[in-house]
Design a protein around this motif. Structure first.
Motif, PDB file in Angstrom:
ATOM      1  N   PHE A  50      66.895  11.491  10.175  1.00  0.00           N
ATOM      2  CA  PHE A  50      67.998  10.816  10.859  1.00  0.00           C
ATOM      3  C   PHE A  50      67.530   9.904  11.981  1.00  0.00           C
ATOM      4  O   PHE A  50      68.322   9.193  12.572  1.00  0.00           O
ATOM      5  CB  PHE A  50      68.984  11.848  11.417  1.00  0.00           C
ATOM      6  N   GLU A  51      66.253   9.937  12.305  1.00  0.00           N
ATOM      7  CA  GLU A  51      65.706   9.143  13.396  1.00  0.00           C
ATOM      8  C   GLU A  51      65.351   7.747  12.893  1.00  0.00           C
ATOM      9  O   GLU A  51      64.195   7.433  12.647  1.00  0.00           O
ATOM     10  CB  GLU A  51      64.487   9.845  13.996  1.00  0.00           C
ATOM     11  N   THR A  52      66.359   6.919  12.760  1.00  0.00           N
ATOM     12  CA  THR A  52      66.148   5.617  12.131  1.00  0.00           C
ATOM     13  C   THR A  52      66.332   4.434  13.073  1.00  0.00           C
ATOM     14  O   THR A  52      65.905   3.336  12.755  1.00  0.00           O
ATOM     15  CB  THR A  52      67.111   5.445  10.944  1.00  0.00           C
ATOM     16  N   SER A  53      66.983   4.632  14.198  1.00  0.00           N
ATOM     17  CA  SER A  53      67.200   3.512  15.116  1.00  0.00           C
ATOM     18  C   SER A  53      67.303   4.057  16.541  1.00  0.00           C
ATOM     19  O   SER A  53      67.504   5.253  16.756  1.00  0.00           O
ATOM     20  CB  SER A  53      68.486   2.758  14.766  1.00  0.00           C
ATOM     21  N   TRP A  54      67.165   3.155  17.484  1.00  0.00           N
ATOM     22  CA  TRP A  54      67.236   3.546  18.897  1.00  0.00           C
ATOM     23  C   TRP A  54      68.584   4.199  19.208  1.00  0.00           C
ATOM     24  O   TRP A  54      68.638   5.252  19.829  1.00  0.00           O
ATOM     25  CB  TRP A  54      67.024   2.318  19.787  1.00  0.00           C
ATOM     26  N   ILE A  89      67.202  31.187  14.695  1.00  0.00           N
ATOM     27  CA  ILE A  89      67.064  30.132  13.694  1.00  0.00           C
ATOM     28  C   ILE A  89      67.608  28.814  14.236  1.00  0.00           C
ATOM     29  O   ILE A  89      66.968  27.761  14.138  1.00  0.00           O
ATOM     30  CB  ILE A  89      67.782  30.531  12.384  1.00  0.00           C
ATOM     31  N   PHE A  90      68.775  28.865  14.832  1.00  0.00           N
ATOM     32  CA  PHE A  90      69.421  27.668  15.363  1.00  0.00           C
ATOM     33  C   PHE A  90      68.584  27.047  16.476  1.00  0.00           C
ATOM     34  O   PHE A  90      68.378  25.829  16.517  1.00  0.00           O
ATOM     35  CB  PHE A  90      70.811  28.060  15.871  1.00  0.00           C
ATOM     36  N   ALA A  91      68.089  27.875  17.399  1.00  0.00           N
ATOM     37  CA  ALA A  91      67.275  27.369  18.513  1.00  0.00           C
ATOM     38  C   ALA A  91      65.977  26.758  18.004  1.00  0.00           C
ATOM     39  O   ALA A  91      65.568  25.683  18.455  1.00  0.00           O
ATOM     40  CB  ALA A  91      66.983  28.492  19.506  1.00  0.00           C
ATOM     41  N   ALA A  92      65.314  27.421  17.072  1.00  0.00           N
ATOM     42  CA  ALA A  92      64.043  26.913  16.552  1.00  0.00           C
ATOM     43  C   ALA A  92      64.240  25.603  15.781  1.00  0.00           C
ATOM     44  O   ALA A  92      63.419  24.690  15.884  1.00  0.00           O
ATOM     45  CB  ALA A  92      63.376  27.959  15.665  1.00  0.00           C
ATOM     46  N   LEU A  93      65.318  25.494  15.028  1.00  0.00           N
ATOM     47  CA  LEU A  93      65.604  24.258  14.283  1.00  0.00           C
ATOM     48  C   LEU A  93      65.735  23.056  15.211  1.00  0.00           C
ATOM     49  O   LEU A  93      65.274  21.964  14.893  1.00  0.00           O
ATOM     50  CB  LEU A  93      66.910  24.401  13.497  1.00  0.00           C
ATOM     51  N   HIS A  94      66.380  23.260  16.338  1.00  0.00           N
ATOM     52  CA  HIS A  94      66.685  22.147  17.230  1.00  0.00           C
ATOM     53  C   HIS A  94      65.613  21.921  18.295  1.00  0.00           C
ATOM     54  O   HIS A  94      65.506  20.818  18.837  1.00  0.00           O
ATOM     55  CB  HIS A  94      68.038  22.365  17.900  1.00  0.00           C
ATOM     56  N   ASN A  95      64.818  22.936  18.610  1.00  0.00           N
ATOM     57  CA  ASN A  95      63.874  22.820  19.714  1.00  0.00           C
ATOM     58  C   ASN A  95      62.765  21.822  19.441  1.00  0.00           C
ATOM     59  O   ASN A  95      62.491  20.948  20.260  1.00  0.00           O
ATOM     60  CB  ASN A  95      63.285  24.200  20.037  1.00  0.00           C
ATOM     61  N   SER A  96      62.106  21.944  18.329  1.00  0.00           N
ATOM     62  CA  SER A  96      60.902  21.139  18.107  1.00  0.00           C
ATOM     63  C   SER A  96      61.185  19.652  17.952  1.00  0.00           C
ATOM     64  O   SER A  96      60.366  18.821  18.334  1.00  0.00           O
ATOM     65  CB  SER A  96      60.145  21.657  16.889  1.00  0.00           C
ATOM     66  N   CYS A  97      62.327  19.290  17.418  1.00  0.00           N
ATOM     67  CA  CYS A  97      62.598  17.867  17.194  1.00  0.00           C
ATOM     68  C   CYS A  97      62.864  17.123  18.500  1.00  0.00           C
ATOM     69  O   CYS A  97      62.688  15.906  18.561  1.00  0.00           O
ATOM     70  CB  CYS A  97      63.748  17.676  16.217  1.00  0.00           C
ATOM     71  N   LEU A  98      63.234  17.840  19.556  1.00  0.00           N
ATOM     72  CA  LEU A  98      63.463  17.181  20.839  1.00  0.00           C
ATOM     73  C   LEU A  98      62.196  16.505  21.357  1.00  0.00           C
ATOM     74  O   LEU A  98      62.251  15.429  21.944  1.00  0.00           O
ATOM     75  CB  LEU A  98      63.968  18.191  21.879  1.00  0.00           C
ATOM     76  N   PHE A  99      61.049  17.132  21.139  1.00  0.00           N
ATOM     77  CA  PHE A  99      59.794  16.580  21.650  1.00  0.00           C
ATOM     78  C   PHE A  99      59.438  15.273  20.966  1.00  0.00           C
ATOM     79  O   PHE A  99      59.026  14.312  21.625  1.00  0.00           O
ATOM     80  CB  PHE A  99      58.668  17.603  21.511  1.00  0.00           C
ATOM     81  N   GLY A 100      59.601  15.235  19.660  1.00  0.00           N
ATOM     82  CA  GLY A 100      59.338  13.997  18.932  1.00  0.00           C
ATOM     83  C   GLY A 100      60.291  12.889  19.342  1.00  0.00           C
ATOM     84  O   GLY A 100      59.887  11.732  19.505  1.00  0.00           O
TER      85      GLY A 100
END
Length: 167
Positions: A50-54, A89-100
């Motif tokens: 989903f990370e396709t535009s600013w 599960i919910f926390a782990a799914l969302h946590n790592s993508c924040l850094f990227g």
């Protein structure tokens, strides 16, 4: 970057310690801890689609930071395996993508504004060191509920702070 890394450093390194402090069976603790890296990885793959535009990345950052803040906040409240399972599960799914997201947006913003990305990124490192030290020294006196609450506050602040990011 400081808010994300400070907030995360009050939560992620203390996952295992929190589970150890609960009245869960060893098998239940093992299951919860084993799920974390799997869903970190799955979250990165899923949200990268989903990370396709600013503009989309800004909205993802706002939404995911609020979801992550709520997940972290719920950790300090519940000690039942059947409630902690979906929260983990919910926390782990969302946590790592924040850094990227934050690093990618920071790099793009730095390039557009002719600023060195390392000057922005160093704030993340300082945030993680400060948060880890804060958590280490104050955990016994404030407990997991308050520490996870402070973590959630910093993660929640990413939403309003995202309005300061220049494209």
């Amino acid at each position: 970057t400081f808010a994300l890394y400070f907030g995360d450093s009050l939560f992620s390194p203390f996952f295992s310690l929190y589970f150890a402090s609960t009245y869960l069976s060893q098998n239940e603790k093992d299951i919860l801890i084993a799920l974390i890296p799997f869903f970190f990885f799955a979250g990165n793959i899923f949200f990268s689609m989903f990370e396709t535009s600013w503009k989309r990345n800004i909205w993802l950052l706002r939404i995911i930071s609020i979801i992550e803040a709520v997940s972290v906040l719920l950790f300090g409240v519940w000690q039942s395996f059947y409630i902690l399972l979906p929260i983990t599960i919910f926390a782990a799914l969302h946590n790592s993508c924040l850094f990227g997201l934050i690093d990618g947006m920071g790099a793009a913003s730095a390039k557009r504004n002719n600023i060195s990305f390392s000057s922005i990124r160093v704030l993340g490192g300082v945030g993680y060191i400060a948060g880890s030290l804060f958590g280490y020294f104050l955990l016994d006196s404030i407990g997991y509920t308050i520490m996870f609450g402070v973590s959630a506050l910093f993660l929640f602040l990413l939403g309003p702070l995202s309005f300061l990011l220049a494209p």
